[in-house]
Every structure is written in structure tokens, then in C-alpha cells.
Design a protein around this motif. Structure first.
Motif, mmCIF file in Angstrom:
data_model
loop_
_atom_site.group_PDB
_atom_site.id
_atom_site.type_symbol
_atom_site.label_atom_id
_atom_site.label_comp_id
_atom_site.label_asym_id
_atom_site.label_seq_id
_atom_site.Cartn_x
_atom_site.Cartn_y
_atom_site.Cartn_z
ATOM 1 N N ALA A 13 -27.802 39.390 55.107
ATOM 2 C CA ALA A 13 -26.435 39.779 54.777
ATOM 3 C C ALA A 13 -25.425 38.905 55.520
ATOM 4 O O ALA A 13 -24.415 38.464 54.946
ATOM 5 N N LEU A 14 -25.683 38.654 56.804
ATOM 6 C CA LEU A 14 -24.751 37.844 57.586
ATOM 7 C C LEU A 14 -24.678 36.412 57.068
ATOM 8 O O LEU A 14 -23.605 35.796 57.047
ATOM 9 N N LEU A 15 -25.808 35.874 56.616
ATOM 10 C CA LEU A 15 -25.796 34.509 56.083
ATOM 11 C C LEU A 15 -25.072 34.449 54.737
ATOM 12 O O LEU A 15 -24.438 33.435 54.410
ATOM 13 N N ALA A 16 -25.160 35.525 53.955
ATOM 14 C CA ALA A 16 -24.395 35.562 52.700
ATOM 15 C C ALA A 16 -22.902 35.576 52.987
ATOM 16 O O ALA A 16 -22.107 34.915 52.302
ATOM 17 N N ILE A 17 -22.503 36.340 54.011
ATOM 18 C CA ILE A 17 -21.089 36.353 54.395
ATOM 19 C C ILE A 17 -20.702 34.988 54.973
ATOM 20 O O ILE A 17 -19.589 34.496 54.752
ATOM 21 N N ALA A 18 -21.625 34.349 55.711
ATOM 22 C CA ALA A 18 -21.365 33.000 56.224
ATOM 23 C C ALA A 18 -21.167 32.014 55.077
ATOM 24 O O ALA A 18 -20.320 31.113 55.158
ATOM 25 N N ILE A 186 -28.142 41.398 48.372
ATOM 26 C CA ILE A 186 -28.629 41.592 49.743
ATOM 27 C C ILE A 186 -27.615 42.168 50.727
ATOM 28 O O ILE A 186 -28.003 42.718 51.755
ATOM 29 N N VAL A 187 -26.314 42.060 50.458
ATOM 30 C CA VAL A 187 -25.324 42.536 51.431
ATOM 31 C C VAL A 187 -25.110 44.039 51.252
ATOM 32 O O VAL A 187 -24.762 44.480 50.156
#
Length: 389
Positions: A13-18, A186-187
């Protein structure tokens, strides 16, 4: 009795937001790397082409506060997807723009969606991770910023050189679509604020510590953007034998290193890491000013500039989240306004300096603004940047 499980970071999730923050920054800074190609392709001066960055910032500046106020009670994932859809459309229109006015309008719209995304990222990230991992998680989510600067903008500059500047914006549209699907899968979702918990923005600004942090953001990002927007004319004006793509690679990879350092220190040494970053900025301005005589000084200056900039957004948003608490989203909307006001002002002031005096004044303006930010942090040792944290 089994030991309690240690909280883990939701990496996917954090990498998608990144990836989302990468798109936002990449879209913002692409014109800096494409400045000569935009100038010749649209038949305008480089100073005018630089306003494609300024008008993007203007879009964020005008919409961040009203959009945040209107969406605070809405669920977070649909907002994230709406922001990405906005970038898909705006970058497609920019890529197909037949004239400067059309490009300016599409950039204004893209900036408005940037305001939406920036106003929600910090609160969203803190809502999906354990409190003790919040600073590290935010550093990961904001990693898109230095990656865009290290890889994205230089690659966009290179792509514009071998093909056409329009292809760079087309690639951003494709990446926006991919990230939408990724985020949808995924988020995790998170709720917005309950209507009864909203606090007026003036009361949020009055929370101890919030105003000094916003002031620091404004002058610090002005220091950055007055030179970054016009890095190509700076290199030419000082006779530095580096292409804009090479200079941006050096700066960007140093910014990525700066973010990694910040991610490791921000939860325990916020004040110290912020002061160190600003000192690096001031030293960078001095070296970039001397770079016309010795190229190695300019290279070291680019490295220090990147190291100082890489963790700035994480440091400022962490400070805001700690000061504002439950009102983080509203406080970050003020951050977004200050950030984009600095981008807008940097583009305009840089163009004025470039057109009237020349590129030699850009590092001087950078150093003066960074010194002002350092002074604000030094005196704000209680609520904003507390000592001994």
C-alpha cells in the motif's frame, strides 16, 4: 504467554501511494527538464515555459483548502483514485496540447488534483499504520518525490531530447492508469473525519507550532524552486559543462539518499535532521554560486542540495502531524498552500531575475531564502520543532 506481534509496515500500500507521489512530483517538475524543448516546440521563451510549473502550483494553491474542507468526511481510497484519474486526463491533454493556452489550462487542472492528493497523503498514511511507525511510513510514501527528481525528471528530459516533449507527458498518463489499478487492488480504505470533529482552518493555524512550520515550508521551498525551475539556464549562464539531465540526476540521487537518512532519523531527531538539511541547503547555494569557476564545486553543491531537499517534505509533514494531531489533514492543506505558493513564487521570481539580471542571482536568492528558513526553525524550539525530541 506469547510475545505480542510487532506491527509491520503495509509495504504494498505504501509503495502504491509512493507511486502516486511520484506522479504528482514528476508531472510538476517535467517542464524543468524539458524547458528548451518546450520553448522551441511552443515557440516561447524559456522564462515563459517556466510558467508551466508556476501555473501547476497555482492550481494547487487555489484548490487545496476548499477541496480539503469539502472532502474531509469522505473515505480516503476513492479520493486517491479520483486524484489519479485527474492526472490521467490532465497529462493526456498536455501531451496533445496544440498551443500554450491549452497546455496552461491542463497544467492548472493537474495542479488542482495535486492539491487534493497532497492534502490527504499524510493523514491517510498515518491512518493505515501503527503510530510508532508513522514517520517511517510517511518517508516511504513520500519516496516518490526524490525518485521522480532522481530518475523521472532526468529521464523525461532525455526522452524529450530524443523524441518529443509530448511523449514524456504521455508516459505519465500511462503510469497514472497503472497506479489506479494498483491502488484499487492493494491500498486499504480509511474513513474521513466525522463531520462533528472538523475544526475551522483559522483555529488549525492557531494550534501551537503550526504557523512556524508553515512559514518554514514557504521560505524553504521558495529557496528550492527559484533555482530548480531554471536549472538549465543556470548551467548555461555559469558556463558549467553539464546538461540539465545530468545535473538533475546528480541532484535527484542525492535527494533519494537524503530521504533514506530522514526516514531513519525523523521519528527520533526531527529538529536535528531539519536543521542539518537547511545547513546543507545554504552550503549548496554557496557552492553553486562558485560553480562557474570550478565545476567540481557545482557538482558538490548539487549533491548537498539534493541531500538537504530529499527529506524536507517528510520532516515538515511529520512536524505538522505531531503539532496538529487529529487536525492533520487540515494542517496539511495549509502545508500544500504554502508549498505551492513557494513553487509559484519561485517560478515567477526566477523568471524576473533571469530576464533582468541573469542566472548569477539564482543561487543567491536560494541561499537567502534557506537562511530565513533556518532562522525560523532555530527560534521555534517548543511546539513546532521541539528540542530533545
Amino acid at each position: 504467554m506469547p510475545a505480542p506481534k510487532r506491527p509491520r509496515l503495509p509495504w504494498g500500500a505504501l509503495l502504491a501511494i509512493a507511486s502516486t507521489t511520484f506522479i504528482v512530483i514528476m508531472t510538476e517538475t517535467l517542464p524543468a527538464g524539458l524547458l528548451p524543448y518546450l520553448s522551441s516546440g511552443l515557440g516561447i521563451s524559456e522564462g515563459t515555459a517556466g510558467q508551466l510549473i508556476s501555473v501547476y502550483a497555482l492550481g494547487s494553491l487555489l484548490t487545496a483548502i476548499p477541496v480539503t474542507a469539502a472532502t474531509r468526511n469522505l473515505r480516503r481510497r476513492p479520493l486517491l483514485l479520483a486524484g489519479l484519474a485527474g492526472f490521467l486526463v490532465a497529462n493526456t491533454v498536455t501531451a496533445l496540447a496544440p498551443s500554450l493556452p491549452v497546455a496552461l489550462i491542463s497544467r492548472l487542472v493537474a495542479g488542482a488534483f495535486a492539491g487534493l492528493i497532497w492534502s490527504m497523503v499524510a493523514g491517510y498514511v498515518r491512518a493505515i499504520v501503527a503510530p510508532q511507525l508513522a514517520g517511517r511510513a510517511l518517508a516511504i510514501a513520500l519516496a516518490g518525490t526524490p525518485v521522480a527528481l532522481a530518475i523521472g525528471t532526468p529521464v523525461g528530459s532525455w526522452l524529450g531530447g530524443i523524441t518529443d516533449w509530448r511523449w514524456a507527458f504521455g508516459v505519465m498518463s500511462v503510469l497514472s492508469l497503472i497506479t489506479m489499478v494498483w491502488a484499487l487492488v492493494i491500498v486499504p480504505d480509511a474513513p474521513g473525519h466525522a463531520p462533528g470533529k472538523r475544526k475551522p482552518l483559522l483555529r488549525v493555524a492557531a494550534i501551537p507550532g503550526v504557523t512556524p512550520i508553515i512559514a518554514t515550508v514557504l521560505v524553504w521551498m521558495l529557496a528550492h524552486n527559484v533555482l530548480y525551475t531554471y536549472v538549465a539556464p543556470y548551467l548555461t549562464g555559469f558556463g558549467i559543462p553539464l546538461g540539465a539531465d545530468t545535473a538533475l540526476f546528480i541532484f535527484g540521487f542525492a535527494a533519494l539518499a537524503g530521504l533514506l537518512i530522514t526516514g531513519a532519523t525523523v521519528d527520533k531527531a526531527l529538529r536535528r535532521s531539519t536543521l542539518t538539511a537547511l545547513v546543507a541547503f545554504i552550503a549548496a547555494a554557496a557552492l553553486l554560486l562558485a560553480g562557474g569557476a570550478v565545476t567540481a564545486m557545482a557538482v558538490v553543491g548539487l549533491v548537498l542540495w539534493g541531500l538537504g531537499f530529499g527529506g524536507a517534505a517528510t520532516q515538515m509533514q511529520t512536524a505538522l502531524a505531531e503539532a496538529a494531531g487529529a487536525d492533520t489533514d487540515a494542517a496539511v492543506s495549509l502545508f500544500t498552500v504554502a508549498f505551492n505558493l513557494a513553487i509559484f513564487a519561485g517560478g515567477v521570481i526566477g523568471a524576473l531575475l533571469l530576464g533582468s539580471i541573469g542566472a548569477t542571482t539564482l543561487p543567491i536568492a536560494m541561499g537567502a531564502a534557506a537562511a530565513t528558513a533556518l532562522a525560523v526553525v532555530l527560534v521555534s524550539r517548543r511546539a513546532a520543532f521541539p528540542s530533545g525530541r
